[in-house]
Design an enzyme around this catalytic site. Sequence first.
Site, PDB file in Angstrom:
ATOM      1  N   HIS A  53     -71.528  43.626  24.878  1.00 34.43           N
ATOM      2  CA  HIS A  53     -71.203  42.262  24.026  1.00 34.43           C
ATOM      3  C   HIS A  53     -71.380  41.101  25.458  1.00 34.43           C
ATOM      4  CE1 HIS A  53     -68.990  38.979  22.715  1.00 34.43           C
ATOM      5  NE2 HIS A  53     -69.355  39.459  21.382  1.00 34.43           N
TER       6      HIS A  53
ATOM      7  N   CYS B 178     -74.706  38.145  20.504  1.00 37.36           N
ATOM      8  CA  CYS B 178     -73.390  37.288  20.338  1.00 37.36           C
ATOM      9  C   CYS B 178     -73.757  35.802  20.455  1.00 37.36           C
ATOM     10  CB  CYS B 178     -71.991  37.593  20.778  1.00 37.36           C
ATOM     11  SG  CYS B 178     -70.934  36.469  19.980  1.00 37.36           S
TER      12      CYS B 178
ATOM     13  N   HIS C 157     -73.714  39.337  16.231  1.00 39.43           N
ATOM     14  CA  HIS C 157     -72.653  38.594  15.745  1.00 39.43           C
ATOM     15  C   HIS C 157     -73.296  36.983  15.797  1.00 39.43           C
ATOM     16  CE1 HIS C 157     -69.309  41.304  17.982  1.00 39.43           C
ATOM     17  NE2 HIS C 157     -70.060  41.766  16.951  1.00 39.43           N
TER      18      HIS C 157
ATOM     19  N   ASP D  54     -69.322  35.882  12.796  1.00 37.38           N
ATOM     20  CA  ASP D  54     -68.292  36.077  13.870  1.00 37.38           C
ATOM     21  C   ASP D  54     -67.007  35.218  13.476  1.00 37.38           C
ATOM     22  OD1 ASP D  54     -67.239  37.269  15.788  1.00 37.38           O
ATOM     23  OD2 ASP D  54     -68.753  36.561  17.342  1.00 37.38           O
ATOM     24  N   HIS D  55     -66.563  34.656  14.564  1.00 40.73           N
ATOM     25  CA  HIS D  55     -65.465  33.945  14.616  1.00 40.73           C
ATOM     26  C   HIS D  55     -65.489  32.871  13.518  1.00 40.73           C
ATOM     27  CE1 HIS D  55     -64.407  35.337  18.961  1.00 40.73           C
ATOM     28  NE2 HIS D  55     -64.472  36.187  17.817  1.00 40.73           N
TER      29      HIS D  55
ATOM     30  N   TYR E  55     -60.707  35.144  12.460  1.00 35.44           N
ATOM     31  CA  TYR E  55     -60.821  36.383  11.485  1.00 35.44           C
ATOM     32  C   TYR E  55     -60.257  36.146  10.226  1.00 35.44           C
ATOM     33  CZ  TYR E  55     -63.536  38.610  15.285  1.00 35.44           C
ATOM     34  OH  TYR E  55     -64.417  38.815  16.257  1.00 35.44           O
TER      35      TYR E  55
END
Length: 354
Positions: free
Chosen positions: A207, A245, A272, A317-318, A331
């Site tokens: 990551h 990501c 992500h 993702d977030h 999340y």
Amino acid sequence: MKWGFRWYGENDDSIPLKHVRQIPGMKGVVGTLLNKLPGDVWEVNEIQALKESIKKENLELLGIESVAIHDAIKAGTDERDLYIDNYIQTIKNLSTCGVDLICYSFKPIFGWAKTELFYENEDGSHSLVYDQKVVENMEPGEMYTLIHSQSKGFRLPGWEEERLKKFQSLLDIYEGITEEKLFENLSYFLNKIIPVCEEMDVKMAIHPDDPPWEIFGLPRITKNLDDIQKILNIVDSPYNGITLCTGSLGADPDNDLVEIINTVGNRINFVHFRNVEFMDERKFKEVAHPSAEGSLDMYAIMKALVDNGFDGVIRPDHGRTVWGEVAMPGYGLYDRAMGITYMQGLYEAIKRNQ
């Protein structure tokens, strides 16, 4: 593509799997064992219990994020071989349970960092924010205090209380560690584990740094395309891959995400997918997934993934915290559910126009 969702387990996630399963096109989740500290062996019975808890809701365990790397490995201390052996055993145990994807990071101490976990947006939703100016006016240990004060009682991966208790000793073992030395330690680790991954059919996906620059004087080696290419060249194997990501790499406007995908697309093992908005120099917030909501061209990113034949696990993702939901920062269910349906819409439109 395999549409996935990150899930933290029955005891630590506020979102029940029966709600995740109601998201259109949902195939499975990327799970974890939050009770495992860096260096612990993940036992077969623990992995199997996680897998069965997911299977009973008619979902699959698509991968693990993350099996955390012990600091002895990252700092290259005398104990690193012991913890590498533990990591190899975990790889074998995951493979025994049918898990073939591990997302991991190689960041000293801070796996991720934000300066605000519930920044209130104009519309009343809440976002995670990073501001380098705030970081420059604090000591490293104060980051732990800041994160825990805003966690709302959730266990946050990478910010375990057990690590906080030995924070000074963590700082001490990284004394004098440069980017070059950290890269050497990553090389040592990968040369040990990738042959096992090839044998056990488990793909690794490193990551990127979040944020993608040095903080508190600690080195970072997954910041940009040059770093990624250097890591992939350590062991030229599809099992030595990356997690793309978009929000982590995309937080630096100098990173061209389409160029990164076009250059290393065959080594992207996991994605992500999220958007960020640049607020100032080295200050950004995490926003809703559509391009219009932030600073990244999410259509162009998805098109590059499709054009390069990516068919692995991809997840939203977030997300923001919306509609009064109480959830782990970044999340929640609702904004990520909206995010993945947007992702699926982009994918469908791109495929139809090929």
